[in-house]
Design a protein around this motif. Structure first.
Motif, PDB file in Angstrom:
ATOM      1  N   ARG A 422       0.861  -1.278  -0.106  1.00 29.20           N
ATOM      2  CA  ARG A 422      -0.062   0.052  -0.035  1.00 29.20           C
ATOM      3  C   ARG A 422       0.815   1.380   0.165  1.00 29.20           C
ATOM      4  N   LEU A 423       0.360   2.238  -0.647  1.00 31.10           N
ATOM      5  CA  LEU A 423       0.936   3.584  -0.649  1.00 31.10           C
ATOM      6  C   LEU A 423       0.000   4.480   0.174  1.00 31.10           C
ATOM      7  N   VAL A 424       0.784   5.190   1.277  1.00 31.45           N
ATOM      8  CA  VAL A 424      -0.260   6.019   1.987  1.00 31.45           C
ATOM      9  C   VAL A 424       0.620   7.451   1.762  1.00 31.45           C
ATOM     10  N   GLY A 425      -0.369   8.502   2.341  1.00 30.60           N
ATOM     11  CA  GLY A 425       0.136   9.864   2.150  1.00 30.60           C
ATOM     12  C   GLY A 425      -1.020  10.677   2.592  1.00 30.60           C
ATOM     13  N   PRO A 426      -0.810  12.035   3.175  1.00 29.16           N
ATOM     14  CA  PRO A 426      -1.963  13.030   3.452  1.00 29.16           C
ATOM     15  C   PRO A 426      -2.585  13.423   2.385  1.00 29.16           C
ATOM     16  N   ASP A 427      -2.063  13.787   1.202  1.00 29.20           N
ATOM     17  CA  ASP A 427      -2.909  14.215   0.079  1.00 29.20           C
ATOM     18  C   ASP A 427      -2.026  14.720  -0.964  1.00 29.20           C
ATOM     19  N   ALA A 430      -0.209  12.649  -6.169  1.00 28.06           N
ATOM     20  CA  ALA A 430       0.067  13.288  -7.393  1.00 28.06           C
ATOM     21  C   ALA A 430       1.085  14.613  -7.379  1.00 28.06           C
ATOM     22  N   SER A 431       0.931  15.598  -6.451  1.00 29.57           N
ATOM     23  CA  SER A 431       1.633  16.403  -6.170  1.00 29.57           C
ATOM     24  C   SER A 431       3.285  16.121  -5.849  1.00 29.57           C
ATOM     25  N   ASN A 432       3.404  14.792  -5.598  1.00 25.77           N
ATOM     26  CA  ASN A 432       4.888  14.153  -5.276  1.00 25.77           C
ATOM     27  C   ASN A 432       4.997  13.470  -6.725  1.00 25.77           C
ATOM     28  N   ARG A 433       4.286  13.545  -7.792  1.00 22.06           N
ATOM     29  CA  ARG A 433       4.653  13.132  -9.101  1.00 22.06           C
ATOM     30  C   ARG A 433       4.397  11.530  -9.080  1.00 22.06           C
ATOM     31  N   LEU A 434       3.593  10.881  -8.309  1.00 19.72           N
ATOM     32  CA  LEU A 434       3.751   9.411  -8.085  1.00 19.72           C
ATOM     33  C   LEU A 434       2.388   8.954  -8.888  1.00 19.72           C
ATOM     34  N   GLN A 435       1.611   9.870  -9.847  1.00 18.20           N
ATOM     35  CA  GLN A 435       0.478   9.512 -10.173  1.00 18.20           C
ATOM     36  C   GLN A 435       0.333   8.458 -11.118  1.00 18.20           C
ATOM     37  N   ALA A 436       1.674   8.036 -11.423  1.00 19.44           N
ATOM     38  CA  ALA A 436       1.400   6.878 -12.626  1.00 19.44           C
ATOM     39  C   ALA A 436       0.751   5.603 -11.770  1.00 19.44           C
ATOM     40  N   VAL A 437       0.886   5.675 -10.297  1.00 20.03           N
ATOM     41  CA  VAL A 437       0.540   4.375  -9.593  1.00 20.03           C
ATOM     42  C   VAL A 437      -1.061   4.210 -10.112  1.00 20.03           C
ATOM     43  N   TYR A 438      -1.848   5.480 -10.495  1.00 20.21           N
ATOM     44  CA  TYR A 438      -3.222   5.137 -10.644  1.00 20.21           C
ATOM     45  C   TYR A 438      -3.583   4.413 -11.837  1.00 20.21           C
ATOM     46  N   ARG A 439      -2.541   4.212 -12.776  1.00 23.43           N
ATOM     47  CA  ARG A 439      -2.899   3.211 -13.597  1.00 23.43           C
ATOM     48  C   ARG A 439      -2.983   1.982 -13.284  1.00 23.43           C
ATOM     49  N   VAL A 462      -4.260   2.851  -2.920  1.00 21.00           N
ATOM     50  CA  VAL A 462      -3.686   4.231  -2.252  1.00 21.00           C
ATOM     51  C   VAL A 462      -4.284   4.809  -1.102  1.00 21.00           C
ATOM     52  N   MET A 463      -3.809   5.343  -0.234  1.00 24.16           N
ATOM     53  CA  MET A 463      -4.526   5.627   1.050  1.00 24.16           C
ATOM     54  C   MET A 463      -4.010   7.024   1.294  1.00 24.16           C
ATOM     55  N   GLU A 464      -5.174   8.081   1.162  1.00 27.68           N
ATOM     56  CA  GLU A 464      -4.895   9.524   1.332  1.00 27.68           C
ATOM     57  C   GLU A 464      -6.043  10.225   2.463  1.00 27.68           C
ATOM     58  N   ILE A 465      -5.584  10.494   3.408  1.00 24.88           N
ATOM     59  CA  ILE A 465      -6.188  11.396   4.261  1.00 24.88           C
ATOM     60  C   ILE A 465      -5.435  12.346   4.978  1.00 24.88           C
ATOM     61  N   LEU A 466      -5.757  13.491   5.145  1.00 25.52           N
ATOM     62  CA  LEU A 466      -5.300  14.568   5.820  1.00 25.52           C
ATOM     63  C   LEU A 466      -4.611  14.654   7.220  1.00 25.52           C
ATOM     64  N   SER A 467      -4.275  13.551   7.403  1.00 23.54           N
ATOM     65  CA  SER A 467      -3.713  13.486   8.850  1.00 23.54           C
ATOM     66  C   SER A 467      -2.401  12.190   8.847  1.00 23.54           C
ATOM     67  N   GLU A 468      -1.288  13.107   9.001  1.00 24.51           N
ATOM     68  CA  GLU A 468      -0.087  12.278   8.990  1.00 24.51           C
ATOM     69  C   GLU A 468      -0.103  11.143  10.025  1.00 24.51           C
ATOM     70  N   HIS A 469      -0.604  11.341  11.138  1.00 33.67           N
ATOM     71  CA  HIS A 469      -0.730  10.602  12.130  1.00 33.67           C
ATOM     72  C   HIS A 469      -1.365   9.198  11.849  1.00 33.67           C
ATOM     73  N   THR A 470      -2.765   9.546  11.199  1.00 31.66           N
ATOM     74  CA  THR A 470      -3.456   8.280  10.633  1.00 31.66           C
ATOM     75  C   THR A 470      -2.796   7.274   9.661  1.00 31.66           C
ATOM     76  N   CYS A 489       5.021  12.012   1.489  1.00 31.73           N
ATOM     77  CA  CYS A 489       4.605  13.305   2.287  1.00 31.73           C
ATOM     78  C   CYS A 489       5.662  14.344   1.776  1.00 31.73           C
ATOM     79  N   TYR A 490       5.228  15.642   2.527  1.00 32.78           N
ATOM     80  CA  TYR A 490       6.401  16.713   2.221  1.00 32.78           C
ATOM     81  C   TYR A 490       7.260  16.914   3.456  1.00 32.78           C
ATOM     82  N   GLU A 491       8.482  17.380   3.333  1.00 34.50           N
ATOM     83  CA  GLU A 491       9.359  17.522   4.233  1.00 34.50           C
ATOM     84  C   GLU A 491       8.913  18.125   5.481  1.00 34.50           C
TER      85      GLU A 491
END
Length: 526
Positions: A422-427, A430-439, A462-470, A489-491
Motif C-alpha cells: 500500500r501507498l499512504v500519504g496525507p494528500d 499526485a503533487s509528489n509526481r507519483l500519479q503513475a500508480v493510478y494506472r 492508495v490511502m490518502e487522508i489529511l492526517s499524517e498520524h493516521t 509526504c512533504y518535508e
C-alpha cells in the motif's frame, strides 16, 4: 443501541456464565499478583511484607476492563472459529494482557521458564516491572501484540492497518477513554470510510470508558449516553452500549454485545462480497462502561478508590510498611478465590480454560501479531529497468519521483492478486509526481463520490487522508502484520509523526532482541 442484561440472560447458560466469570477472576488475580507479589503466588500461607515487591509499579485501573474484553473475545473466537487480533490501546495494560496470555498457554510456549504452574506464576509475578523483567505496558515482549502501549493515540489506526487486505481477520481494538481524547485517535475514527468490506477484514472498536485518567475525569465518560451515541453515529458507526458494575449482569450484556456486533459484521461482509452491495457499511462499535479499578479496594485510608482516579495505578501503595494495607491486599487477592481457579500445582483449572481457543486461534499465538512469519518478498524488477537514458549531460529534464511512480505502478500490478503493498500519504500522491500508480490502482474510498472525482476506488490500495498520524498508524499496522508499504509526504509535514517514528523504532529495536519475533518489512518514506 443499549443492551439490556435482562433481555440477554437466555443467551448465556448458568454454566457458561460461571466459566466466563472464572476466567475473568483468574486474570484479575494474576494482574494484581504481577503488580504486588514477588513470592507466595498462590497464597498458600498468610501474606507477609517480604512477599511484596519493595517498589510497586503498574496500572491496576484499566486491567479489569481489559481482562473482561479478553475473556469475551476468547468466547467468540472459540464459538465462531475466528481468526482474530486485538490491539490494546490503554497505555499500561500490561498486567492484563500478560495474565491472559499466560492463562491461554501462549506465554509459556514462548518463555518456557514462565511455566503454567506455581513456579512459573512466581516468575510471572516477580518479572513484572522489575529489574531485568518485563515492562508495565503492552510491548514487543508481550505475545499477541503489535501496539506499544506507551504514547497514546494510535491504537485504532494500527487496528485498521492490520485489517487492510486481511479479509478473514477480525481486529478488535480496545480504546481507553484517556486515549480517546488525543487528536490522532479522534482523526482515526474516520478510517471506517477507507475499509473495503470485500478485500479487508473487520475492525471492532471497543471504547472502554472507566471514567478517569491519572488524576482527572475523561471527557467521553462524562458525556450523556445520548450525546456520545450521536457522536459515534456521526463518525459512521453503529454503537452498542454495555454499562454496569455487577459482574454477572455485565458478562451477560457483554456476551450479547459481542454476538450482536459480530452478527452485524457478518451481514455487512456478506452483502458486499456475495450480494454486490456498494453501500458504505455502518460498522458496529461497543461502548463499555465499567468502574476504574473494578473489584479492587473500595476504600483505602478512608477515601474512595474503586471507581475513581485513585485506582489508576497502585491502589495500596504502602503494603510493606502499613499493616492495614497489607491486610487489605491479602483480602483483595483472596476475594478472587484462587483455590477455585488454580489447582494444587498452580495450573489453571478446567473452568478457567473452558473458553480458551486452540492453537494459533489464541490471541497470544496469532501469526498476524508476528507479521514477519507471514511476510513475502516483493516482486521487484531490477532497478536498471527504470534507468533514465542520458544522451548528453545537462541537456535533458526528468523528474526522479515520476520515475518512482513508474516503479510503484509495477509493484501495484505485480501485487494485485496478493494485495500486500500500500501507498499512504496525507494528500500528495499526485503533487509528489507519483500519479503513475493510478494506472494500476485507485485511491481507497468508501464514502460519497461525485462525477468530478478522480481515481476514487472502493478497492483501491492508495490511502490518502489529511492526517499524517493516521497515515503513519495505518502503515505501521500494515507492516507489523506482514505486508509492505511506502509513506509519501512533504518535508515540512513529515515531522508531525516524529514521535510515532520513535515509538516504531523502539518496537523494532526491542523485537530484534527477541528470537521468536520474525523481522518485518521496512517503513519507507518519500
Amino acid at each position: 443501541m443499549p443492551v439490556d442484561p435482562q433481555a440477554t440472560s437466555a443467551r448465556l447458560t448458568d454454566d457458561e456464565l460461571r466459566t466466563l466469570h472464572a476466567h475473568w477472576r483468574a486474570a484479575n488475580y494474576l494482574a494484581v499478583g504481577q503488580i504486588y507479589l514477588m513470592a507466595n503466588p498462590l497464597l498458600t500461607e498468610p501474606l507477609r511484607p517480604e512477599h511484596v515487591k519493595p517498589r510497586l509499579l503498574g496500572h491496576w485501573g484499566t486491567s479489569p476492563g481489559l481482562n473482561l474484553v479478553y475473556t469475551h473475545l476468547n468466547r467468540v473466537i472459540s464459538t465462531r472459529d475466528l481468526r482474530a487480533l486485538c490491539v490494546w490501546g490503554p497505555g499500561h495494560g500490561g498486567p492484563a494482557v500478560v495474565a491472559n496470555s499466560w492463562l491461554e498457554g501462549s506465554y509459556s510456549e514462548i518463555y518456557p521458564d514462565v511455566s503454567r504452574d506455581e513456579a512459573g506464576m512466581a516468575r510471572l509475578f516477580r518479572q513484572f516491572s522489575f529489574p531485568g523483567g518485563v515492562p508495565s505496558h503492552v510491548a514487543p515482549e508481550t505475545p499477541g501484540s503489535i501496539h506499544e502501549g506507551g504514547e497514546l493515540g494510535y491504537s485504532l489506526s494500527h487496528a485498521y492497518g492490520a485489517a487492510f487486505d486481511n479479509p478473514d481477520l477480525l481486529v478488535a481494538c480496545v480504546i481507553g477513554d484517556g486515549e480517546a481524547e488525543t487528536g490522532p485517535l479522534a482523526a482515526s475514527w474516520h478510517s471506517d470510510k477507507f475499509l473495503d468490506p470485500v478485500h479487508d477484514g473487520a475492525v471492532l472498536p471497543i471504547l472502554h470508558l472507566n471514567g478517569y485518567k491519572i488524576a482527572n475525569p475523561t471527557v467521553l465518560a462524562r458525556l450523556p449516553e445520548s450525546e456520545l451515541d450521536a457522536l459515534l453515529r456521526g463518525y459512521g458507526h453503529d454503537p452498542i452500549h454495555v454499562t454496569g458494575d455487577e459482574p454477572n449482569a455485565v458478562h451477560r450484556a457483554m456476551a450479547q454485545a459481542m454476538d450482536t456486533a459480530l452478527d452485524r459484521i457478518a451481514v455487512l461482509q456478506r452483502a458486499a462480497r456475495e450480494e454486490g452491495s456498494g453501500e458504505r457499511p455502518r460498522w458496529p462499535v461497543i461502548v463499555l462502561r465499567t468502574p476504574k479499578g473494578w473489584t479492587g479496594p473500595a476504600h483505602v485510608d478512608r477515601v474512595p478508590v474503586e471507581g475513581t482516579w485513585r485506582a489508576h495505578q497502585v491502589p495500596l501503595s504502602a503494603v510493606r510498611d502499613n499493616p492495614e494495607h497489607l491486610r487489605q491486599l491479602e483480602a483483595w487477592l483472596r476475594s478472587y478465590r484462587p483455590q477455585e481457579l488454580f489447582d494444587e500445582r498452580g495450573a489453571p483449572r478446567l473452568d478457567v480454560q473452558a473458553w480458551i481457543p486452540e492453537g494459533d486461534r489464541r490471541l497470544g499465538a496469532t501469526p498476524h501479531a508476528n507479521g514477519g512469519l507471514l511476510l513475502r518478498e516483493l516482486p521487484l524488477r531490477d532497478l536498471e529497468a527504470y534507468a533514465v537514458p542520458v544522451d548528453k549531460p545537462g541537456t535533458g529534464l526528468h523528474e526522479p519521483t515520476a520515475v518512482l511512480g513508474d516503479l510503484l505502478e509495477d509493484v501495484m500490478r505485480s501485487t494485485a492478486d496478493r494485495r500486500d503493498f500500500r501507498l499512504v500519504g496525507p494528500d500528495e500522491t499526485a503533487s509528489n509526481r507519483l500519479q503513475a500508480v493510478y494506472r494500476a490502482t485507485g485511491k481507497a474510498w468508501q464514502a460519497q463520490t461525485l462525477q468530478v472525482d478522480e481515481h476514487l476506488d472502493r478497492h483501491g490500495r492508495v490511502m490518502e487522508i489529511l492526517s499524517e498520524h493516521t497515515c503513519q498508524g495505518w502503515l505501521e499496522g500494515y507492516l507489523l502484520t506482514g505486508r509492505h508499504g511506502l509513506f509519501s509526504c512533504y518535508e515540512a509535514f513529515a515531522h508531525i509523526v516524529d514521535s510515532m517514528v520513535n515509538q516504531h523504532i523502539k518496537w523494532l529495536k526491542t523485537s530484534r532482541e527477541l528470537p521468536w519475533r520474525a523481522p518485518v518489512a521496512s517503513l519507507n518514506y518519500l
